[in-house]
Design a protein around this motif. Structure first.
Motif, PDB file in Angstrom:
ATOM      1  N   LEU A 112      25.121  30.362  35.229  1.00  0.00           N
ATOM      2  CA  LEU A 112      25.202  31.539  36.094  1.00  0.00           C
ATOM      3  C   LEU A 112      26.469  32.338  35.798  1.00  0.00           C
ATOM      4  CD1 LEU A 112      24.134  30.167  39.583  1.00  0.00           C
ATOM      5  CD2 LEU A 112      22.800  31.576  38.022  1.00  0.00           C
ATOM      6  N   VAL A 113      26.337  33.642  35.819  1.00  0.00           N
ATOM      7  CA  VAL A 113      27.488  34.532  35.661  1.00  0.00           C
ATOM      8  C   VAL A 113      27.427  35.618  36.719  1.00  0.00           C
ATOM      9  CG1 VAL A 113      27.757  34.146  33.173  1.00  0.00           C
ATOM     10  CG2 VAL A 113      26.336  36.023  33.977  1.00  0.00           C
ATOM     11  N   CYS A 114      28.553  36.224  36.967  1.00  0.00           N
ATOM     12  CA  CYS A 114      28.630  37.334  37.905  1.00  0.00           C
ATOM     13  C   CYS A 114      27.836  38.513  37.337  1.00  0.00           C
ATOM     14  CB  CYS A 114      30.095  37.718  38.105  1.00  0.00           C
ATOM     15  SG  CYS A 114      30.313  39.227  39.066  1.00  0.00           S
ATOM     16  N   PRO A 115      26.934  39.092  38.114  1.00  0.00           N
ATOM     17  CA  PRO A 115      26.162  40.228  37.606  1.00  0.00           C
ATOM     18  C   PRO A 115      27.008  41.488  37.389  1.00  0.00           C
ATOM     19  CG  PRO A 115      25.619  39.811  39.897  1.00  0.00           C
ATOM     20  CD  PRO A 115      26.535  38.703  39.459  1.00  0.00           C
TER      21      PRO A 115
ATOM     22  N   THR B 290      31.197  37.289  34.066  1.00  0.00           N
ATOM     23  CA  THR B 290      32.092  36.151  33.873  1.00  0.00           C
ATOM     24  C   THR B 290      31.583  34.955  34.678  1.00  0.00           C
ATOM     25  OG1 THR B 290      33.504  36.904  35.681  1.00  0.00           O
ATOM     26  CG2 THR B 290      34.120  37.600  33.455  1.00  0.00           C
ATOM     27  N   LYS B 291      32.110  33.783  34.345  1.00  0.00           N
ATOM     28  CA  LYS B 291      31.708  32.559  35.041  1.00  0.00           C
ATOM     29  C   LYS B 291      32.081  32.617  36.510  1.00  0.00           C
ATOM     30  CE  LYS B 291      31.258  29.283  31.367  1.00  0.00           C
ATOM     31  NZ  LYS B 291      29.877  28.957  31.500  1.00  0.00           N
ATOM     32  N   LEU B 292      31.339  31.854  37.297  1.00  0.00           N
ATOM     33  CA  LEU B 292      31.549  31.802  38.737  1.00  0.00           C
ATOM     34  C   LEU B 292      32.152  30.457  39.137  1.00  0.00           C
ATOM     35  CD1 LEU B 292      28.086  33.321  39.617  1.00  0.00           C
ATOM     36  CD2 LEU B 292      30.277  34.434  39.985  1.00  0.00           C
ATOM     37  N   ILE B 293      32.889  30.448  40.228  1.00  0.00           N
ATOM     38  CA  ILE B 293      33.487  29.229  40.763  1.00  0.00           C
ATOM     39  C   ILE B 293      32.779  28.901  42.069  1.00  0.00           C
ATOM     40  CG2 ILE B 293      35.611  28.162  41.630  1.00  0.00           C
ATOM     41  CD1 ILE B 293      37.143  30.272  39.932  1.00  0.00           C
ATOM     42  N   PHE B 294      32.336  27.658  42.204  1.00  0.00           N
ATOM     43  CA  PHE B 294      31.625  27.221  43.398  1.00  0.00           C
ATOM     44  C   PHE B 294      32.617  26.840  44.487  1.00  0.00           C
ATOM     45  CE2 PHE B 294      29.327  23.525  45.519  1.00  0.00           C
ATOM     46  CZ  PHE B 294      28.624  24.345  46.381  1.00  0.00           C
TER      47      PHE B 294
ATOM     48  N   ALA C  11      35.676  40.063  39.436  1.00  0.00           N
ATOM     49  CA  ALA C  11      35.073  41.166  40.199  1.00  0.00           C
ATOM     50  C   ALA C  11      35.552  41.178  41.656  1.00  0.00           C
ATOM     51  CB  ALA C  11      33.558  41.070  40.160  1.00  0.00           C
ATOM     52  N   HIS C  12      36.287  40.146  42.060  1.00  0.00           N
ATOM     53  CA  HIS C  12      36.780  40.008  43.440  1.00  0.00           C
ATOM     54  C   HIS C  12      35.620  40.032  44.430  1.00  0.00           C
ATOM     55  CE1 HIS C  12      41.173  40.549  42.562  1.00  0.00           C
ATOM     56  NE2 HIS C  12      40.590  40.845  41.418  1.00  0.00           N
ATOM     57  N   LEU C  13      34.585  39.222  44.107  1.00  0.00           N
ATOM     58  CA  LEU C  13      33.408  39.127  44.971  1.00  0.00           C
ATOM     59  C   LEU C  13      33.060  37.662  45.217  1.00  0.00           C
ATOM     60  CD1 LEU C  13      31.134  41.835  43.300  1.00  0.00           C
ATOM     61  CD2 LEU C  13      32.277  42.016  45.522  1.00  0.00           C
ATOM     62  N   ALA C  14      32.489  37.409  46.397  1.00  0.00           N
ATOM     63  CA  ALA C  14      31.994  36.080  46.748  1.00  0.00           C
ATOM     64  C   ALA C  14      30.516  36.218  47.088  1.00  0.00           C
ATOM     65  CB  ALA C  14      32.764  35.520  47.928  1.00  0.00           C
ATOM     66  N   TYR C  15      29.671  35.568  46.293  1.00  0.00           N
ATOM     67  CA  TYR C  15      28.223  35.626  46.486  1.00  0.00           C
ATOM     68  C   TYR C  15      27.772  34.458  47.358  1.00  0.00           C
ATOM     69  CZ  TYR C  15      28.453  38.864  42.571  1.00  0.00           C
ATOM     70  OH  TYR C  15      28.764  39.928  41.753  1.00  0.00           O
TER      71      TYR C  15
ATOM     72  N   LEU D 113      22.775  36.450  44.029  1.00  0.00           N
ATOM     73  CA  LEU D 113      23.661  37.159  43.108  1.00  0.00           C
ATOM     74  C   LEU D 113      23.384  38.659  43.105  1.00  0.00           C
ATOM     75  CD1 LEU D 113      23.736  34.622  40.150  1.00  0.00           C
ATOM     76  CD2 LEU D 113      25.386  34.926  41.990  1.00  0.00           C
ATOM     77  N   LEU D 114      23.492  39.243  44.274  1.00  0.00           N
ATOM     78  CA  LEU D 114      23.325  40.686  44.444  1.00  0.00           C
ATOM     79  C   LEU D 114      24.645  41.264  44.927  1.00  0.00           C
ATOM     80  CD1 LEU D 114      19.900  40.645  46.318  1.00  0.00           C
ATOM     81  CD2 LEU D 114      20.294  41.207  43.919  1.00  0.00           C
ATOM     82  N   GLU D 115      25.095  42.309  44.269  1.00  0.00           N
ATOM     83  CA  GLU D 115      26.371  42.919  44.633  1.00  0.00           C
ATOM     84  C   GLU D 115      26.383  43.364  46.101  1.00  0.00           C
ATOM     85  OE1 GLU D 115      29.495  46.298  42.999  1.00  0.00           O
ATOM     86  OE2 GLU D 115      27.532  46.138  42.068  1.00  0.00           O
ATOM     87  N   ASP D 116      25.251  43.864  46.587  1.00  0.00           N
ATOM     88  CA  ASP D 116      25.160  44.319  47.975  1.00  0.00           C
ATOM     89  C   ASP D 116      25.298  43.183  48.983  1.00  0.00           C
ATOM     90  OD1 ASP D 116      24.780  46.856  47.026  1.00  0.00           O
ATOM     91  OD2 ASP D 116      22.623  46.901  47.387  1.00  0.00           O
TER      92      ASP D 116
END
Length: 66
Positions: A9-12, A16-20, A32-36, A45-48
């Motif tokens: 999985l990567v950030c859409p 980049t890789k994601l941290i659980f 991206a400074h986002l938490a999915y 994994l939706l930006e919204d």
């Protein structure tokens, strides 16, 4: 979270890789400074749907992973 799934999985947004984050059940994109959110075991994994995280929070996750 399945470690094999986390590997692919990567950030859409940043690709980049994601941290659980087990405690909050989120996948963190430090670039991206986002938490999915993860709902019922399914990563959303939706930006919204993601919540913005501060630069400090992103740095803390980045350092924790290292």
């Amino acid at each position: 979270m399945d470690p094999k799934l986390l590997e692919i999985l990567v950030c859409p947004v940043s690709k980049t890789k994601l941290i659980f984050d087990k405690e909050k059940q989120e996948l963190i994109s430090t670039s991206a400074h986002l938490a999915y959110p993860i709902r019922d075991g399914i990563p959303i994994l939706l930006e919204d749907e993601a919540r913005a995280i501060s630069a400090e929070e992103a740095d803390a996750f980045h350092k924790h992973k290292a």
